[in-house]
Design a protein around this motif. Structure first.
Motif, short mmCIF file in Angstrom:
data_model
loop_
_atom_site.label_atom_id
_atom_site.label_comp_id
_atom_site.label_asym_id
_atom_site.label_seq_id
_atom_site.Cartn_x
_atom_site.Cartn_y
_atom_site.Cartn_z
N ASN A 78 0.72 -1.20 -0.13
CA ASN A 78 0.09 -0.01 0.06
C ASN A 78 0.70 1.10 0.02
O ASN A 78 0.23 2.32 0.01
N GLY A 79 1.98 1.20 -0.21
CA GLY A 79 3.09 2.36 -0.27
C GLY A 79 3.22 2.86 1.21
O GLY A 79 3.63 4.15 1.14
N THR A 80 2.72 2.65 2.27
CA THR A 80 2.70 3.26 3.53
C THR A 80 4.08 3.69 3.90
O THR A 80 4.00 4.78 4.38
N ALA A 134 11.45 -13.70 3.51
CA ALA A 134 11.92 -12.74 2.94
C ALA A 134 12.49 -12.77 1.36
O ALA A 134 12.18 -12.04 0.49
N GLY A 135 13.12 -13.93 1.50
CA GLY A 135 13.58 -14.25 -0.08
C GLY A 135 12.42 -14.87 -0.88
O GLY A 135 12.42 -14.45 -2.06
N ARG A 136 11.51 -15.37 -0.42
CA ARG A 136 10.16 -15.61 -1.21
C ARG A 136 9.49 -14.54 -1.81
O ARG A 136 9.02 -14.23 -2.83
N VAL A 137 9.43 -13.24 -0.75
CA VAL A 137 8.90 -12.12 -1.16
C VAL A 137 9.43 -11.50 -2.21
O VAL A 137 8.92 -10.87 -3.32
N GLU A 138 10.81 -11.48 -2.28
CA GLU A 138 11.71 -10.88 -3.31
C GLU A 138 11.77 -11.55 -4.40
O GLU A 138 11.29 -10.97 -5.60
N VAL A 139 11.45 -12.95 -4.66
CA VAL A 139 11.38 -13.59 -5.82
C VAL A 139 9.94 -13.54 -6.67
O VAL A 139 10.02 -13.15 -7.65
N PHE A 140 9.07 -13.29 -5.60
CA PHE A 140 7.64 -13.27 -6.21
C PHE A 140 6.98 -11.80 -5.99
O PHE A 140 6.04 -11.49 -6.15
N SER A 141 7.70 -10.76 -6.02
CA SER A 141 7.36 -9.40 -5.66
C SER A 141 6.51 -9.01 -6.82
O SER A 141 5.60 -7.93 -6.50
N ASP A 142 6.91 -9.29 -8.14
CA ASP A 142 6.11 -9.03 -9.35
C ASP A 142 4.71 -9.73 -9.13
O ASP A 142 3.72 -9.20 -10.02
N HIS A 143 4.45 -10.41 -8.50
CA HIS A 143 3.10 -11.33 -8.16
C HIS A 143 2.40 -10.46 -7.24
O HIS A 143 1.12 -10.79 -7.18
N THR A 179 0.22 -7.25 -5.76
CA THR A 179 -1.09 -6.27 -6.31
C THR A 179 -1.14 -5.19 -5.42
O THR A 179 -1.63 -5.36 -4.20
N PRO A 180 -0.23 -3.88 -5.73
CA PRO A 180 0.43 -3.64 -6.89
C PRO A 180 1.78 -4.12 -6.76
O PRO A 180 2.17 -4.54 -5.54
N LYS A 181 2.47 -4.44 -7.88
CA LYS A 181 3.84 -5.02 -7.93
C LYS A 181 4.68 -4.22 -6.94
O LYS A 181 4.66 -2.97 -6.91
#
Length: 346
Positions: free
Chosen positions: A219-221, A243-252, A254-256
């Motif tokens: 949400n850009g907070t 943390a690594g999983r959030v990085e790898v799938f960050s483009d999944h 919404t919003p990316k």
């Protein structure tokens, strides 16, 4: 003044001996911890709530029976000099007038406790994600009138997570004040989907904290309100581990989210030690954040005193992943830097 109050902060921590001049700073910190995760259910609030037929003391869990003598005894045995507490209010109140009266009773009790023991206690004033008006009143009354040193807020309310755009009015005011925001799970969405026989604090609370942290990111907070400092309880839930999983799938998401920014976002949270510090968990936390972002938390009284004094505090002090300087910072110095008014209470 009772003998317990006279001795507050001076009792030695069981099982820890001074290790000589080279470790003097560390020894002091282990007896002057700042606990940023302490739950306070005011006896005065319980009296009021019983009269309103909101709660019945005998039916409440043991951790709601907070009393000063027991709190100070636990703090002395665990080497806690100052506890920063959240103001607990039970029941699902809906009427705005009753909710405000509830908050007023609890806040006045919290202020009285801090005024009577200013070197031992400080408090966060509560926010209510589903009520901007009540939140604005609470933060103004709590911070400006009663001397709260930060705010506390649940990670979610009625399925809406911290960071949702509906909360922008509250977050903007907090940003203007450069507020410290202590978060904590309570209402886990998806009622009825919990694993039978497993209390929600064991797994579900950690997931709720993880979701709230990711909500603040997507949400850009953290970008829109850069002056806010968020404390994530229980070591950030599952966030350090994934943390690594959030990085790898960050483009999944919404919003990316820009993959290169994920680590920066994770480094902007603070994490308390209530529950996660162990030879298996500490390395994950340290691989995600700098030790300067880790704060001591007891989670008392939901975490019983005997576990705080004989398990979690010693586990931190003997954690092989931490050196003496890091332990000293986690026990005390990081909190004094984040909440500088506490240093003056020593």
């Amino acid at each position: 003044m009772t003998s317990l109050e006279t001795a507050a902060g001076t009792a030695p921590l069981a099982g820890i001996a001074d290790s000589g001049p080279t470790a003097a700073g560390e020894g002091d910190a282990r007896r002057e911890r700042v606990d940023v995760h302490h739950h306070y259910t005011a006896p005065e609030w319980l009296d009021w709530a019983e009269k309103q037929e909101i709660v019945h003391r005998r039916k409440l869990p043991p951790w709601t029976r907070w009393d000063l003598g027991t709190a100070l005894r636990m703090m002395d045995e665990a080497g806690i000099r100052t506890s920063v507490f959240t103001v607990a209010m039970l029941g699902r109140l809906q009427d705005p007038k009753v909710r405000k009266e509830s908050a007023l009773v609890a806040l006045e009790a919290a202020s009285d406790l801090v005024q009577s023991h200013p070197d031992r206690f400080a408090f966060y004033t509560p926010l209510f994600l589903d009520s901007p008006d009540l939140s604005m009143w609470s933060l103004t009354h709590g911070l400006d009138d009663l001397g709260a040193i930060g705010v506390s807020v649940r990670t979610s309310a009625k399925g809406v997570y911290l960071g949702h755009p509906d909360q922008d009015r509250i977050l903007a005011e907090l940003n203007e004040r450069s507020a410290v925001v202590s978060t904590h799970p309570m209402d886990v969405p998806g009622g009825g989907a919990e694993l039978e026989g497993v209390p929600p604090f064991l797994c579900d609370f950690l997931m709720d904290t993880t979701r709230a942290a990711i909500s603040l990111i997507i949400n850009g907070t953290l970008d829109r309100y850069p002056n806010l400092s968020f404390i994530l309880p229980h070591g950030g839930g599952f966030l350090p581990y994934i943390a690594g999983r959030v990085e790898v799938f960050s483009d999944h998401l919404t919003p990316k989210v820009d993959r290169a920014r994920v680590r920066d976002y994770l480094h902007r949270f603070y994490y308390d030690t209530a529950g996660p510090m162990s030879p298996s968990a500490t390395p994950s936390l340290l691989s995600t954040v700098d030790p300067s972002r880790i704060l001591y938390g007891s989670d008392w009284p939901p975490t019983p005193a005997h576990l705080v004094t004989s398990v979690t505090a010693p586990a931190l002090d003997n954690d092989p992943a931490l050196d003496e300087q890091q332990r000293r910072c986690i026990n005390r110095d990081n909190a004094h830097r984040l909440l500088p008014s506490l240093a003056a209470r020593r």
